[in-house]
Design a protein around this motif. Structure first.
Motif, PDB file in Angstrom:
ATOM      1  N   LEU A   1      38.640 -52.706 -12.955  1.00 34.65           N
ATOM      2  CA  LEU A   1      39.734 -52.057 -13.665  1.00 34.65           C
ATOM      3  C   LEU A   1      40.062 -52.806 -14.951  1.00 34.65           C
ATOM      4  O   LEU A   1      40.026 -54.044 -14.982  1.00 34.65           O
ATOM      5  CB  LEU A   1      40.974 -51.993 -12.778  1.00 34.65           C
ATOM      6  N   PRO A   2      40.432 -52.111 -16.021  1.00 36.89           N
ATOM      7  CA  PRO A   2      40.742 -52.785 -17.277  1.00 36.89           C
ATOM      8  C   PRO A   2      41.995 -53.650 -17.219  1.00 36.89           C
ATOM      9  O   PRO A   2      42.070 -54.686 -17.885  1.00 36.89           O
ATOM     10  CB  PRO A   2      40.936 -51.621 -18.268  1.00 36.89           C
ATOM     11  N   ASP A   3      43.004 -53.239 -16.449  1.00 37.67           N
ATOM     12  CA  ASP A   3      44.288 -53.941 -16.417  1.00 37.67           C
ATOM     13  C   ASP A   3      44.828 -53.868 -14.996  1.00 37.67           C
ATOM     14  O   ASP A   3      45.422 -52.868 -14.597  1.00 37.67           O
ATOM     15  CB  ASP A   3      45.256 -53.285 -17.400  1.00 37.67           C
ATOM     16  N   SER A   4      44.601 -54.919 -14.212  1.00 41.21           N
ATOM     17  CA  SER A   4      44.995 -54.834 -12.801  1.00 41.21           C
ATOM     18  C   SER A   4      45.439 -56.176 -12.263  1.00 41.21           C
ATOM     19  O   SER A   4      45.144 -57.234 -12.825  1.00 41.21           O
ATOM     20  CB  SER A   4      43.843 -54.302 -11.949  1.00 41.21           C
ATOM     21  N   GLN A   5      46.155 -56.102 -11.164  1.00 39.26           N
ATOM     22  CA  GLN A   5      46.568 -57.257 -10.376  1.00 39.26           C
ATOM     23  C   GLN A   5      46.056 -57.054  -8.957  1.00 39.26           C
ATOM     24  O   GLN A   5      45.862 -55.915  -8.517  1.00 39.26           O
ATOM     25  CB  GLN A   5      48.086 -57.406 -10.382  1.00 39.26           C
ATOM     26  N   LEU A   6      45.868 -58.145  -8.246  1.00 36.52           N
ATOM     27  CA  LEU A   6      45.325 -58.091  -6.888  1.00 36.52           C
ATOM     28  C   LEU A   6      46.213 -58.875  -5.947  1.00 36.52           C
ATOM     29  O   LEU A   6      46.570 -60.027  -6.224  1.00 36.52           O
ATOM     30  CB  LEU A   6      43.911 -58.678  -6.870  1.00 36.52           C
ATOM     31  N   ALA A   7      46.594 -58.262  -4.847  1.00 32.69           N
ATOM     32  CA  ALA A   7      47.363 -58.937  -3.799  1.00 32.69           C
ATOM     33  C   ALA A   7      46.703 -58.628  -2.463  1.00 32.69           C
ATOM     34  O   ALA A   7      46.455 -57.462  -2.147  1.00 32.69           O
ATOM     35  CB  ALA A   7      48.814 -58.464  -3.793  1.00 32.69           C
ATOM     36  N   MET A   8      46.409 -59.681  -1.695  1.00 32.36           N
ATOM     37  CA  MET A   8      45.742 -59.492  -0.407  1.00 32.36           C
ATOM     38  C   MET A   8      46.490 -60.244   0.685  1.00 32.36           C
ATOM     39  O   MET A   8      46.999 -61.338   0.463  1.00 32.36           O
ATOM     40  CB  MET A   8      44.293 -59.980  -0.483  1.00 32.36           C
ATOM     41  N   PHE A   9      46.507 -59.661   1.882  1.00 38.29           N
ATOM     42  CA  PHE A   9      47.138 -60.253   3.041  1.00 38.29           C
ATOM     43  C   PHE A   9      46.047 -60.743   3.984  1.00 38.29           C
ATOM     44  O   PHE A   9      45.304 -59.944   4.559  1.00 38.29           O
ATOM     45  CB  PHE A   9      48.050 -59.236   3.742  1.00 38.29           C
ATOM     46  N   THR A  10      45.947 -62.044   4.127  1.00 34.59           N
ATOM     47  CA  THR A  10      44.893 -62.635   4.926  1.00 34.59           C
ATOM     48  C   THR A  10      45.002 -62.193   6.389  1.00 34.59           C
ATOM     49  O   THR A  10      46.071 -62.301   7.004  1.00 34.59           O
ATOM     50  CB  THR A  10      44.955 -64.174   4.851  1.00 34.59           C
ATOM     51  N   GLY A  11      43.899 -61.693   6.932  1.00 33.68           N
ATOM     52  CA  GLY A  11      43.847 -61.301   8.336  1.00 33.68           C
ATOM     53  C   GLY A  11      44.392 -59.926   8.632  1.00 33.68           C
ATOM     54  O   GLY A  11      44.257 -59.432   9.756  1.00 33.68           O
ATOM     55  N   ALA A  12      44.997 -59.277   7.644  1.00 33.60           N
ATOM     56  CA  ALA A  12      45.563 -57.940   7.875  1.00 33.60           C
ATOM     57  C   ALA A  12      44.469 -56.888   7.822  1.00 33.60           C
ATOM     58  O   ALA A  12      43.450 -57.047   7.164  1.00 33.60           O
ATOM     59  CB  ALA A  12      46.638 -57.637   6.841  1.00 33.60           C
ATOM     60  N   ARG A  13      44.718 -55.784   8.532  1.00 37.01           N
ATOM     61  CA  ARG A  13      43.749 -54.700   8.581  1.00 37.01           C
ATOM     62  C   ARG A  13      44.288 -53.493   7.805  1.00 37.01           C
ATOM     63  O   ARG A  13      45.041 -53.669   6.842  1.00 37.01           O
ATOM     64  CB  ARG A  13      43.435 -54.366  10.047  1.00 37.01           C
TER      65      ARG A  13
ATOM     66  N   ASP B   1      32.460 -39.512   1.093  1.00 33.48           N
ATOM     67  CA  ASP B   1      31.577 -39.235  -0.043  1.00 33.48           C
ATOM     68  C   ASP B   1      32.059 -39.843  -1.353  1.00 33.48           C
ATOM     69  O   ASP B   1      31.293 -39.926  -2.317  1.00 33.48           O
ATOM     70  CB  ASP B   1      31.426 -37.722  -0.228  1.00 33.48           C
ATOM     71  N   TYR B   2      33.310 -40.276  -1.409  1.00 35.29           N
ATOM     72  CA  TYR B   2      33.864 -40.719  -2.685  1.00 35.29           C
ATOM     73  C   TYR B   2      33.317 -42.077  -3.103  1.00 35.29           C
ATOM     74  O   TYR B   2      33.233 -43.015  -2.308  1.00 35.29           O
ATOM     75  CB  TYR B   2      35.391 -40.816  -2.599  1.00 35.29           C
ATOM     76  N   ASP B   3      32.960 -42.186  -4.369  1.00 33.54           N
ATOM     77  CA  ASP B   3      32.587 -43.466  -4.969  1.00 33.54           C
ATOM     78  C   ASP B   3      33.053 -43.453  -6.420  1.00 33.54           C
ATOM     79  O   ASP B   3      32.458 -42.793  -7.269  1.00 33.54           O
ATOM     80  CB  ASP B   3      31.073 -43.692  -4.895  1.00 33.54           C
ATOM     81  N   GLY B   4      34.131 -44.175  -6.668  1.00 32.05           N
ATOM     82  CA  GLY B   4      34.690 -44.224  -8.005  1.00 32.05           C
ATOM     83  C   GLY B   4      34.335 -45.484  -8.768  1.00 32.05           C
ATOM     84  O   GLY B   4      34.955 -45.778  -9.796  1.00 32.05           O
ATOM     85  N   THR B   5      33.314 -46.206  -8.285  1.00 35.49           N
ATOM     86  CA  THR B   5      32.968 -47.494  -8.889  1.00 35.49           C
ATOM     87  C   THR B   5      32.708 -47.377 -10.379  1.00 35.49           C
ATOM     88  O   THR B   5      33.208 -48.184 -11.183  1.00 35.49           O
ATOM     89  CB  THR B   5      31.727 -48.082  -8.192  1.00 35.49           C
ATOM     90  N   GLU B   6      31.922 -46.401 -10.759  1.00 36.69           N
ATOM     91  CA  GLU B   6      31.527 -46.273 -12.166  1.00 36.69           C
ATOM     92  C   GLU B   6      32.651 -45.755 -13.048  1.00 36.69           C
ATOM     93  O   GLU B   6      32.538 -45.809 -14.282  1.00 36.69           O
ATOM     94  CB  GLU B   6      30.318 -45.334 -12.277  1.00 36.69           C
ATOM     95  N   SER B   7      33.726 -45.270 -12.449  1.00 35.09           N
ATOM     96  CA  SER B   7      34.828 -44.699 -13.231  1.00 35.09           C
ATOM     97  C   SER B   7      36.008 -45.635 -13.380  1.00 35.09           C
ATOM     98  O   SER B   7      36.979 -45.309 -14.080  1.00 35.09           O
ATOM     99  CB  SER B   7      35.312 -43.395 -12.572  1.00 35.09           C
ATOM    100  N   LEU B   8      35.954 -46.805 -12.743  1.00 36.99           N
ATOM    101  CA  LEU B   8      37.099 -47.710 -12.777  1.00 36.99           C
ATOM    102  C   LEU B   8      37.493 -48.085 -14.200  1.00 36.99           C
ATOM    103  O   LEU B   8      38.682 -48.185 -14.526  1.00 36.99           O
ATOM    104  CB  LEU B   8      36.792 -48.976 -11.976  1.00 36.99           C
ATOM    105  N   ALA B   9      36.516 -48.311 -15.061  1.00 35.88           N
ATOM    106  CA  ALA B   9      36.803 -48.741 -16.431  1.00 35.88           C
ATOM    107  C   ALA B   9      37.549 -47.680 -17.226  1.00 35.88           C
ATOM    108  O   ALA B   9      38.108 -47.987 -18.293  1.00 35.88           O
ATOM    109  CB  ALA B   9      35.498 -49.102 -17.146  1.00 35.88           C
TER     110      ALA B   9
END
Length: 283
Positions: free
Chosen positions: A241-253, A204-212
């Protein structure tokens, strides 16, 4: 327990109801909020759990005192992610003090609400294999897990989660072992209702509108092929997000924090230490 052992780890319950395990004696504090699997154990951390926690977070122990803090057993009906976050707010405010926070999966949802409501208590925020909302592809999986929870199929829930966590040979071997050898020691939830309540809260969670509204600097880190929080959700969360970094691992689950542990821990530690990073995809 002896004084020397107490310095290395501690277990107990905050206020007699919130289970925790503490490892390390570093000058800074890291609060770890676990995922939905937290609802499937008996709520009593012991020496073995402390040793396992120390091994899991060994890369952090030279600089941090690490608290892994569970939800109380016996959640209220229809308890929301925001309501769960209030218990963690209490733990920080009354027992631990301000800390960097690492939320894993469901724990990342709770961590977002904690950071939004009490930015004064959260130094830095790391969302591990988590995002602002559950992806569409993950919703039928969570509904199936909910059905299994109502039937008390704890071993099958664990195996199904493993199927979504690992890739390659591990993705085949770990669920099989869980369904066979793992039946010797099945999950043992202290309150079976906690599992279905937790799954409902995730669904049920949706925090999209609260990220800012989230002030602490945040790391969003996960696997591109995670069925619950895939690349699209990770990017949506990062961009909101106002201040964030993104790191992703290709192919990881969903098990990127385990299957790509060295890289995952390295990114989180560097982020907590304040090293600059841009959007990254690690192969």
């Amino acid at each position: 327990m002896g004084t020397a052992l107490t310095r290395r780890f501690d277990t107990g319950q905050f206020d007699g109801r919130i289970p925790y395990v503490r490892v390390g004696t570093g000058p800074k504090t890291l609060l770890v909020i676990p995922g939905v699997g937290d609802a499937m154990f008996d709520g009593e951390y012991d020496r073995t759990d402390a040793v396992t926690t120390a091994a899991t977070f060994r890369r952090f122990l030279d600089g941090y005192t690490v608290y892994q803090v569970s939800r109380p057993r016996g959640l209220e009906d229809h308890q929301s992610i925001a309501a769960m976050a209030r218990d963690y707010e209490h733990v920080l405010a009354e027992h631990v003090g301000s800390a960097s926070v690492l939320g894993l999966s469901m724990g990342g949802l709770i961590a977002q609400e904690l950071a939004r409501e009490r930015p004064d208590l959260v130094d830095r925020l790391a969302l591990g294999v988590s995002g602002c909302r559950l992806a569409g592809a993950g919703r039928p999986i969570v509904r199936e897990l909910h059905r299994l929870a109502l039937e008390g199929e704890w071993t099958e829930i664990r195996a199904r989660l493993y199927e979504e966590m690992f890739t390659g040979p591990l993705g085949r071997a770990v669920p099989l072992l869980s369904r066979t050898v793992g039946r010797v020691r099945p999950p043992n939830p202290a309150d079976p209702r906690d599992v279905s309540i937790s799954l409902d809260a995730v669904h049920d969670y949706d925090g999209t509108e609260s990220l800012a509204e989230i002030e602490p600097r945040t790391l969003v880190i996960g696997g591109t092929d995670d069925p619950f929080f895939p690349e699209t959700i990770l990017r949506e969360t990062h961009e909101g997000l106002p201040d964030s970094q993104l790191a992703m691992f290709t192919g990881a689950r969903h098990g990127a924090f385990l299957e790509r542990k060295a890289g995952f821990d390295g990114w989180v530690r560097r982020f907590l230490e304040g090293e600059a990073a841009a959007r990254v995809r690690q192969r």
